[in-house]
Design a protein around this motif. Structure first.
Motif, PDB file in Angstrom:
ATOM      1  N   ARG A  37       0.822  -1.216   0.000  1.00 10.27           N
ATOM      2  CA  ARG A  37       0.000   0.000   0.000  1.00 10.27           C
ATOM      3  C   ARG A  37       0.854   1.264   0.000  1.00 10.27           C
ATOM      4  O   ARG A  37       0.606   2.185  -0.763  1.00 10.27           O
ATOM      5  CB  ARG A  37      -0.948  -0.006   1.209  1.00 10.27           C
ATOM      6  CG  ARG A  37      -1.938   1.156   1.212  1.00 10.27           C
ATOM      7  CD  ARG A  37      -2.822   1.137   2.448  1.00 10.27           C
ATOM      8  NE  ARG A  37      -2.076   1.252   3.684  1.00 10.27           N
ATOM      9  CZ  ARG A  37      -1.587   2.414   4.145  1.00 10.27           C
ATOM     10  NH1 ARG A  37      -1.775   3.525   3.474  1.00 10.27           N
ATOM     11  NH2 ARG A  37      -0.913   2.450   5.284  1.00 10.27           N
ATOM     12  N   ARG A  38       1.878   1.307   0.851  1.00  8.83           N
ATOM     13  CA  ARG A  38       2.704   2.517   0.920  1.00  8.83           C
ATOM     14  C   ARG A  38       3.613   2.664  -0.300  1.00  8.83           C
ATOM     15  O   ARG A  38       4.060   3.765  -0.603  1.00  8.83           O
ATOM     16  CB  ARG A  38       3.541   2.509   2.204  1.00  8.83           C
ATOM     17  CG  ARG A  38       2.693   2.704   3.458  1.00  8.83           C
ATOM     18  CD  ARG A  38       3.546   2.904   4.684  1.00  8.83           C
ATOM     19  NE  ARG A  38       4.328   4.133   4.595  1.00  8.83           N
ATOM     20  CZ  ARG A  38       5.418   4.379   5.317  1.00  8.83           C
ATOM     21  NH1 ARG A  38       5.874   3.467   6.168  1.00  8.83           N
ATOM     22  NH2 ARG A  38       6.054   5.515   5.194  1.00  8.83           N
ATOM     23  N   LEU A  40       2.569   1.938  -3.319  1.00  7.97           N
ATOM     24  CA  LEU A  40       1.691   2.163  -4.477  1.00  7.97           C
ATOM     25  C   LEU A  40       2.029   3.423  -5.268  1.00  7.97           C
ATOM     26  O   LEU A  40       2.096   3.376  -6.507  1.00  7.97           O
ATOM     27  CB  LEU A  40       0.233   2.172  -4.017  1.00  7.97           C
ATOM     28  CG  LEU A  40      -0.831   1.990  -5.093  1.00  7.97           C
ATOM     29  CD1 LEU A  40      -0.640   0.702  -5.866  1.00  7.97           C
ATOM     30  CD2 LEU A  40      -2.214   2.011  -4.454  1.00  7.97           C
TER      31      LEU A  40
END
Length: 198
Positions: A37-38, A40
């Motif tokens: 997620r980070r 992305l």
């Protein structure tokens, strides 16, 4: 674009996007350090930034880059120096869950801008445009090439980030983190050596 040409383009995109190189090593290291997620924005910056570069090179800069030896050499050596610095930072970082690593993942604009100083990206962009952006309708051909690299780039970037994230599960000791960081740095150094000397 004839079907056989499109198949050749897809093969080129797959062969160049999924193989180890500076972008992929950095994405794997970021996936291992920060998670999917980070990472992305970094992933999307690479996946979108390179096709945008291909489109611009195909429409405007391909001929200039191919005819200017000074531009080629300055880009080659400047990009190589930057990549070696990045390799050093990865090799000496603490890695996953360690205090010595980078404070945050690369942003979308930084990852997209990085393509313009990445020697592998230039080699790929010029090779793709010189082979596939020819004949009548160069704008359409450049668009098809860019879209092909966009689709392949999204899949490749996600694959390398997930690989890094998966590897993070076994990086439970500082020794393992160190080996991983050194391996990612070595991949960048090897890709730089290949691009500079060949």
């Amino acid at each position: 674009m004839p079907p056989e040409t499109l198949i050749a383009l897809i093969s080129l995109a797959a062969g160049t996007l999924f193989t180890p190189g500076p972008n992929n090593a950095m994405l794997a290291a970021s996936g291992a350090t920060f998670g999917f997620r980070r990472t992305l924005p970094h992933m999307l910056g690479v996946a979108v930034g390179f096709p945008a570069m291909v489109l611009i090179v195909g429409l405007a800069l391909g001929g200039l880059f191919q005819t200017s030896l000074a531009l080629q050499e300055s880009l080659r050596w400047g990009g190589a120096a930057l990549l070696m610095w990045i390799a050093w930072k990865i090799a000496t970082s603490g890695g996953v869950s360690a205090g010595g690593g980078p404070a945050r993942p690369m942003s979308f604009p930084a990852a997209a801008a990085f393509q313009w100083i990445n020697p592998k990206a230039w080699v790929m962009a010029v090779a793709a445009t010189s082979q596939f952006v020819t004949g009548p309708g160069p704008a359409l051909a450049a668009g098809i090439v860019a879209l092909t690299f966009l689709g392949g780039g999204l899949m490749s970037s996600a694959t390398w980030v997930m690989a890094g994230q998966t590897i993070a599960r076994i990086l439970t000791s500082s020794g393992r983190r160190r080996i991983f960081n050194l391996t990612m740095a070595a991949l960048i150094v090897l890709s730089v050596a290949q691009l500079v000397w060949h």
